[in-house]
Design a protein around this motif. Structure first.
Motif, PDB file in Angstrom:
ATOM      1  N   UNK A   1       0.858  -1.186   0.000  1.00 48.35           N
ATOM      2  CA  UNK A   1       0.000   0.000   0.000  1.00 48.35           C
ATOM      3  C   UNK A   1       0.897   1.240   0.000  1.00 48.35           C
ATOM      4  N   UNK A   2       0.371   2.316  -0.472  1.00 52.99           N
ATOM      5  CA  UNK A   2       1.080   3.594  -0.395  1.00 52.99           C
ATOM      6  C   UNK A   2       0.795   4.182   0.966  1.00 52.99           C
ATOM      7  N   UNK A   3       1.843   4.401   1.727  1.00 49.50           N
ATOM      8  CA  UNK A   3       1.618   5.013   3.025  1.00 49.50           C
ATOM      9  C   UNK A   3       2.589   6.173   3.175  1.00 49.50           C
TER      10      UNK A   3
ATOM     11  N   UNK B   1       5.847   3.011  -0.635  1.00 44.19           N
ATOM     12  CA  UNK B   1       5.191   1.695  -0.819  1.00 44.19           C
ATOM     13  C   UNK B   1       5.595   0.786   0.337  1.00 44.19           C
ATOM     14  N   UNK B   2       4.608   0.258   1.066  1.00 44.53           N
ATOM     15  CA  UNK B   2       4.955  -0.586   2.213  1.00 44.53           C
ATOM     16  C   UNK B   2       3.963  -1.741   2.323  1.00 44.53           C
ATOM     17  N   UNK B   3       4.322  -2.716   3.119  1.00 44.68           N
ATOM     18  CA  UNK B   3       3.399  -3.836   3.325  1.00 44.68           C
ATOM     19  C   UNK B   3       2.265  -3.398   4.246  1.00 44.68           C
ATOM     20  N   UNK B   4       1.068  -3.834   3.905  1.00 49.07           N
ATOM     21  CA  UNK B   4      -0.097  -3.449   4.701  1.00 49.07           C
ATOM     22  C   UNK B   4       0.051  -3.888   6.161  1.00 49.07           C
ATOM     23  N   UNK B   5       0.544  -5.108   6.368  1.00 47.40           N
ATOM     24  CA  UNK B   5       0.651  -5.615   7.739  1.00 47.40           C
ATOM     25  C   UNK B   5       1.676  -4.821   8.548  1.00 47.40           C
ATOM     26  N   UNK B   6       2.750  -4.409   7.890  1.00 45.44           N
ATOM     27  CA  UNK B   6       3.775  -3.610   8.595  1.00 45.44           C
ATOM     28  C   UNK B   6       3.187  -2.283   9.045  1.00 45.44           C
ATOM     29  N   UNK B   7       2.478  -1.662   8.122  1.00 48.25           N
ATOM     30  CA  UNK B   7       1.881  -0.366   8.459  1.00 48.25           C
ATOM     31  C   UNK B   7       0.878  -0.560   9.595  1.00 48.25           C
ATOM     32  N   UNK B   8       0.119  -1.672   9.499  1.00 49.18           N
ATOM     33  CA  UNK B   8      -0.879  -1.901  10.547  1.00 49.18           C
ATOM     34  C   UNK B   8      -0.216  -2.074  11.909  1.00 49.18           C
ATOM     35  N   UNK B   9       0.828  -2.872  11.932  1.00 44.79           N
ATOM     36  CA  UNK B   9       1.466  -3.133  13.237  1.00 44.79           C
ATOM     37  C   UNK B   9       2.108  -1.875  13.826  1.00 44.79           C
ATOM     38  N   UNK B  10       2.457  -0.970  12.968  1.00 40.72           N
ATOM     39  CA  UNK B  10       3.032   0.296  13.448  1.00 40.72           C
ATOM     40  C   UNK B  10       1.960   1.276  13.898  1.00 40.72           C
ATOM     41  N   UNK B  11       0.895   1.345  13.084  1.00 43.14           N
ATOM     42  CA  UNK B  11      -0.087   2.417  13.318  1.00 43.14           C
ATOM     43  C   UNK B  11      -1.392   1.928  13.937  1.00 43.14           C
ATOM     44  N   UNK B  12      -1.634   0.621  13.858  1.00 37.33           N
ATOM     45  CA  UNK B  12      -2.892  -0.010  14.289  1.00 37.33           C
ATOM     46  C   UNK B  12      -4.084   0.461  13.458  1.00 37.33           C
ATOM     47  N   UNK B  13      -3.768   0.903  12.258  1.00 38.59           N
ATOM     48  CA  UNK B  13      -4.841   1.294  11.339  1.00 38.59           C
ATOM     49  C   UNK B  13      -4.707   0.456  10.076  1.00 38.59           C
ATOM     50  N   UNK B  14      -5.822  -0.154   9.628  1.00 42.57           N
ATOM     51  CA  UNK B  14      -5.795  -0.832   8.340  1.00 42.57           C
ATOM     52  C   UNK B  14      -6.068   0.241   7.296  1.00 42.57           C
ATOM     53  N   UNK B  15      -4.964   0.765   6.761  1.00 43.50           N
ATOM     54  CA  UNK B  15      -5.098   1.963   5.924  1.00 43.50           C
ATOM     55  C   UNK B  15      -5.813   1.671   4.616  1.00 43.50           C
ATOM     56  N   UNK B  16      -5.865   0.390   4.225  1.00 40.28           N
ATOM     57  CA  UNK B  16      -6.556   0.085   2.975  1.00 40.28           C
ATOM     58  C   UNK B  16      -8.033  -0.248   3.199  1.00 40.28           C
ATOM     59  N   UNK B  17      -8.313  -1.138   4.150  1.00 39.31           N
ATOM     60  CA  UNK B  17      -9.692  -1.642   4.255  1.00 39.31           C
ATOM     61  C   UNK B  17     -10.521  -0.994   5.350  1.00 39.31           C
TER      62      UNK B  17
END
Ligand code: NAI
Ligand code: 13P
Length: 597
Positions: free
Chosen positions: A277-279, A283-299
Motif C-alpha cells: 500500500x502507499x503510506x 510503498x509498504x506492506x499493509x501488515x507492517x503499516x498496521x502493526x506500526x499504526x494499528x490502522x488498516x489503511x486500505x480496508x
C-alpha cells in the motif's frame, strides 16, 4: 472427539469449577481435608506416612467437577504410570488411602465399580487438587513468548487484581523458569517449579485477603498439560481465578472483551493478507503499516484499533495456536486459504462471518460453513447480523446473531463477542442465520437498483418486505426446519434493512443503474470499493442455477428479476414490475412467525 471436547472445554470459563474432585456428600476435597487441622504448605507434604496404606474415615463417591481425573491403574499405587482421563460420572472409592512421595493423596478405586486403580484426590503440598489441561506443552514452548508461565502469570495477576490492580505479565515473568527446565523435568520436579511461581504471585499480593498461602501453584505434566493448585484450598477463590486461566490461551479474542473478561488472552492476531500500500508516499506492506499504526489503511481507514491487535501476514503462524478461528474474508478465497493454513490445534472451533459461498451439492444447498466444517474437521458456527463494518469498528450500537449447535461453544463464543455495543443472541439455527446473511446481499442489489432509479422510501420498503418474504421461501425450500423466529433476529430483518440502506451491494447496484449499461460489475467494484469485494453479485450467480434447477423462479420473482437486471440486461425498472398474484405475505400470524405458546 471426547479428548477434543475435554481440551476445549477446559479452556472455557464456564468450566470453572468442574475439574475439582468433590465428594458427593456435598463437601469438596478441601472441606474433607479440613476435618483435620490444616497444616502449612511445607508440612502438608510430610503429612501421613509416605507410601503406606492408611484407612480414611470414609469410603464413598467423588465427583470430578472439571471432567478430568488423574488415576493410576493396577493394585500398586507406587506405580509411576499416571493417566489423565475425561470423566463425568462419579468415582467410587474405598476407604484406603496412599500418600505418594511428594505428598499426593490417592484413594483406592472400588473394585466393584471400577477396574483396579487409584485416583488422586489431593495434590502435592495441598488440600485440594485441580487438574486443568490448559495448553499442550509443545504449544507453549513454541510460542514466541518467553514461556508458558506468562499464562500462569495471567492467573496470578487476576488473583491480585482485587487488591493491587493489574500486575503486569512482564514483571511476573522475571521470576520464572525456562521451558527447557520443565521439558527435562519429571512431573514431580514440575511441582517444585510451581513453588517459584506461587512465591512470585504471593510477593505481589500482600493484602489481608490474599495471604501468601492463597497463591496459585501451577505445575506442568511432562507429557503436556498444566496442573493448577490452590495452596490453602479456598475453593471459591480458586474458582474465581480459574476463569482467568481456563481460556487464557484463546489466541483470538475480540478487542475490548479481553479487558472485560480476563479469561481471554489479550492478544488478538489477525491474519492479514499481505499487499503493498502507499503510506505517506512510500510503498509498504499493509501488515507492517498496521502493526506500526494499528490502522488498516486500505480496508478500514480512519479507525485505530487497540494495541493488542496484531497483524500476522504468515497464515500458518497466525492460526497455529488459535483456539477460535474467526472467518471474515470474501467467500471466493475460503477454500484456498484453508488449503494453505497448515496445522491448527485439534481443539479449535471456527466462527464464520462470511456471507455467501452457497453451492448445490447432490440436490442439497451447501453452505460456506459446511465447506469450512468439511475442510477443517471441527465445529463451525456462524455470526451474522446488521453489522456494517465501519459502524461496528466505530463502536456504534448493533446486534448480531450467533448460529451454533454446541452449547459449550455457544456460551464461550457469546462471551467472546457480546459487549454493550455489540449484542449477541445465540440460536441453534445455523442454516437460517447463514442463509439470511447470504441472501440479503442479493436483495440489497434490488434496493440499489431502486436508488439508482431514484424511487422513494415506500418503494424501497416494499422491496425489502418482498425480499424478506422470498428469502424465507428460498431458505425454507432447502431447510424446512429453519425457524420463523430466525428471520426476526438481527441476521434476518435487521441485516436486510441495514444493507439495503448502507451497504456496498446497494451502493454498487445504484452505480450500475446510473451507468446505464456502460460499466461492468468488476469495474464498479474497483471504482467504488477500493479493493473490497462485492458479495451480492456472486451470491446471485450462485443461487440462480439452484433456483432454475428446482423450478423456484416463479416462486421468487424478485430474486429472479434482480438476477436478470444484473446479468441479463433486463431493464432496471423491472424491479417494480413484479408479477401480480404473488402471495401478499409469507408471514401470516398463523404460520408460526409469531411463535405460538
Ligand atoms: N464489510 C462488512 O461490513 C461486513 C462483511 N461481512 C462479510 O465478511 C466477508 C468479508 O468481507 P470484508 O471483510 O468486507 O472483505 P472485503 O470485501 O473488504 O474484501 C477485502 C478483504 O479480502 C482480503 N483478501 C483480498 N484478497 C485476498 C486473497 N487472495 N485471499 C484472502 N483474502 C484476501 C483482504 O485482505 C481484505 O481483508 C464477506 O463475506 C462479507 O459479506 C460480514 C459482515 C459485515
Ligand atoms: O453484511 C454487511 C452488513 O451486515 C455488509 O453488507 P455489504 O457487503 O452490502 O456492505
Amino acid at each position: 472427539m471426547e479428548e477434543m471436547e475435554s481440551r476445549y472445554h477446559s479452556m472455557t470459563c464456564q468450566a470453572k469449577s468442574m475439574y475439582q474432585l468433590t465428594c458427593v456428600c456435598g463437601h469438596d476435597a478441601n472441606s474433607h481435608s479440613q476435618k483435620q487441622a490444616a497444616p502449612s504448605a511445607q508440612e502438608q507434604g510430610q503429612e501421613g506416612p509416605i507410601g503406606v496404606l492408611t484407612d480414611a474415615e470414609d469410603a464413598g463417591m467423588w465427583n470430578v467437577l472439571q471432567g478430568v481425573w488423574i488415576r493410576k491403574d493396577g493394585e500398586d499405587p507406587a506405580t509411576q504410570q499416571v493417566k489423565k482421563a475425561k470423566r463425568k460420572e462419579p468415582i467410587h472409592c474405598t476407604a484406603q488411602r496412599w500418600r505418594g512421595p511428594s505428598g499426593g493423596l490417592w484413594a483406592q478405586l472400588d473394585a466393584a465399580k471400577h477396574s483396579p486403580g487409584w485416583v488422586l484426590i489431593e495434590g502435592l503440598f495441598l488440600r485440594l487438587v485441580v487438574i486443568v489441561v490448559v495448553v499442550e506443552i509443545d504449544v507453549m514452548l513454541h510460542q514466541s513468548r518467553p514461556w508458558p508461565w506468562i499464562w500462569v502469570a495471567g492467573a496470578a495477576a487476576a488473583a491480585c487484581d482485587r487488591c493491587l490492580g493489574p500486575v503486569t505479565r512482564k514483571s511476573l515473568q522475571d521470576h520464572l523458569v525456562s521451558p527447557e527446565a520443565v521439558l527435562s523435568s519429571e512431573w514431580l520436579l514440575a511441582s517444585t517449579l510451581t513453588v517459584q511461581v506461587s512465591r512470585c504471585a504471593a510477593r505481589r499480593c500482600q493484602c489481608s485477603e490474599h495471604s501468601s498461602s492463597e497463591a496459585l501453584h501451577v505445575g506442568v505434566f511432562p507429557e503436556g498439560g498444566a496442573c493448577i493448585y490452590s495452596l490453602d484450598g479456598d475453593f471459591r477463590k480458586f474458582c474465581e481465578m480459574w476463569g482467568s486461566i481456563g481460556a487464557v490461551s484463546l489466541n483470538f479474542t475480540i478487542e475490548g472483551n479481553t479487558a472485560r473478561h480476563p479469561e481471554f488472552e489479550d492478544d488478538l492476531t489477525v491474519w492479514m493478507f499481505d499487499e503493498e500500500v502507499q503510506h505517506k508516499g512510500v510503498k509498504r506492506k499493509l501488515s507492517e503499516v498496521f502493526n506500526e499504526t494499528k490502522e488498516n489503511v486500505k480496508y478500514l481507514p480512519g479507525i485505530t484499533l487497540p494495541s493488542h491487535v496484531k497483524a500476522e501476514p504468515d497464515l500458518q503462524k497466525a492460526v497455529m495456536y488459535a483456539d477460535v478461528l474467526i472467518w471474515v474474508l470474501p467467500h471466493q478465497f475460503v477454500a484456498r486459504t484453508v488449503q494453505n493454513m497448515g496445522k491448527i490445534k485439534d481443539t479449535c472451533v471456527s466462527v464464520s462471518l462470511i456471507k455467501g459461498g452457497l453451492e448445490l451439492e447432490g440436490g442439497k444447498l451447501g453452505l460456506c460453513s459446511d465447506l469450512l466444517r468439511k475442510l477443517l474437521g471441527h465445529e463451525v458456527g456462524v455470526l451474522m447480523g446488521a453489522n456494517v463494518a465501519n459502524e461496528v469498528a466505530a463502536g456504534e450500537f448493533c446486534e448480531a446473531t450467533l448460529g451454533i449447535k454446541d452449547k459449550k461453544h455457544q456460551n464461550t463464543l457469546v462471551k467472546l463477542f457480546d459487549c454493550k455495543t455489540f449484542r449477541v443472541t445465540a440460536v441453534d439455527d445455523i442454516p437460517g442465520v447463514e442463509l439470511c446473511g447470504a441472501l440479503k446481499n442479493v436483495v440489497a442489489l434490488g434496493a440499489g437498483f431502486c436508488d439508482g432509479l431514484e424511487y422513494g422510501g415506500n418503494t424501497k420498503a416494499a422491496l425489502i418486505r418482498i425480499g424478506l418474504q422470498e428469502m424465507k421461501t428460498f431458505i425454507r425450500y432447502f431447510y424446512p426446519e429453519v425457524k420463523d423466529s430466525t428471520f426476526l433476529e438481527s441476521c434476518g430483518v435487521a441485516d436486510l434493512i441495514t444493507t439495503c440502506f448502507g451497504g456496498r451491494n446497494r451502493k454498487c447496484a445504484e452505480a450500475f443503474v446510473k451507468a446505464k449499461g456502460t460499466k461492468s460489475w468488476d469495474q464498479i467494484e474497483k471504482e467504488l470499493l477500493g479493493g473490497q469485494k462485492l458479495q451480492g453479485t456472486l451470491t446471485a450467480q450462485e443461487i440462480w442455477p439452484v433456483m432454475q434447477k428446482h423450478n423456484l423462479c416463479d416462486k421468487l420473482p424478485m430474486l429472479t428479476t434482480i438476477y436478470q437486471i444484473a446479468f441479463e440486461d433486463r431493464a432496471p425498472w423491472a424491479i417494480v414490475k413484479l408479477p401480480s398474484g404473488m402471495p401478499t405475505s409469507a408471514f401470516h400470524e398463523d404460520d408460526g412467525f409469531f411463535e405460538k405458546k
